[in-house]
Enzyme design. Structure first.
Site: not given
Ligand code: ADP
Length: 179
Positions: A25, A35, A126
């Protein structure tokens, strides 16, 4: 493309390639999904490198579609390339262009660092809500176009976390000719 693009079912964080690509992000300071898994398994060196990039290059955060490179810490890969995918329907119709930029800029950065193998997750599909079928069209077209020019890249893995995601990609990809 002579077999340079390969589809995998599995965990991105386990891929032993020159670089894995993180669906980060804008903060670059970690998050959920792939992540979170990268930071958990790679250890604190990745976060430290990301904090350094925030301080020196992107104090406001990494813009959507851009890419930066860090150590991969304890992961099997040598580097992590962090890119920020578009949030679906939050970019006024520019989503496909921005998703393509993620793949293009990651490949470009890899090329600048003389890396020859990369593994991508299905960026934006996602939490960011990009439909997997639409992403498959964008990703296959972008990779095909980029790899025609980038002859030094020997392997690009597309790593899917679930069989259904891989099946969707196969159904909707737009590769033409030999892959
Ligand atoms: P985004 O915010 O860009 O949508 P997510 O991490 O939420 O990023 O999801 C991107 C894709 O990565 C999703 O398809 C998700 O299923 C997949 N994914 C999550 N964890 C992993 C992992 N460890 N390896 C490979 N793919 C993963």
């Amino acid at each position: 493309m002579a077999g340079r693009i390969r589809l995998y079912l599995g965990d991105l964080t386990e891929q032993a390639v020159d670089a894995i690509v993180n669906a980060a992000n804008a903060s670059l300071l970690g998050g959920g999904g792939v992540d979170g898994a990268i930071h958990r398994r790679g250890g604190p060196a990745i976060l430290e490198a990301c904090q350094q990039i925030r301080r020196t290059h992107w104090p406001e955060g990494l813009p959507t579609g851009e890419a930066v490179i860090t150590t991969a810490g304890q992961l099997a890969a040598r580097f992590v390339i962090h890119t920020v995918g578009p949030i679906y329907r939050e970019h006024g119709g520019q989503e496909a262009q921005l998703l393509a930029n993620c793949y293009r800029n990651a490949l470009h950065l890899a090329n600048q660092h003389a890396l020859t193998s990369l593994a991508f997750p299905a960026i934006s599909t996602g939490v960011y809500g990009y439909p997997a079928n639409e992403a498959a069209e964008v990703v296959s077209r972008t990779l095909q176009e980029s790899l025609l020019r980038d002859t030094s890249m020997t392997e690009v893995r597309l790593v899917f976390f679930a069989q259904q995601q891989l099946d969707t990609f196969l159904r909707h990809q737009k590769f033409t000719g030999q892959k």
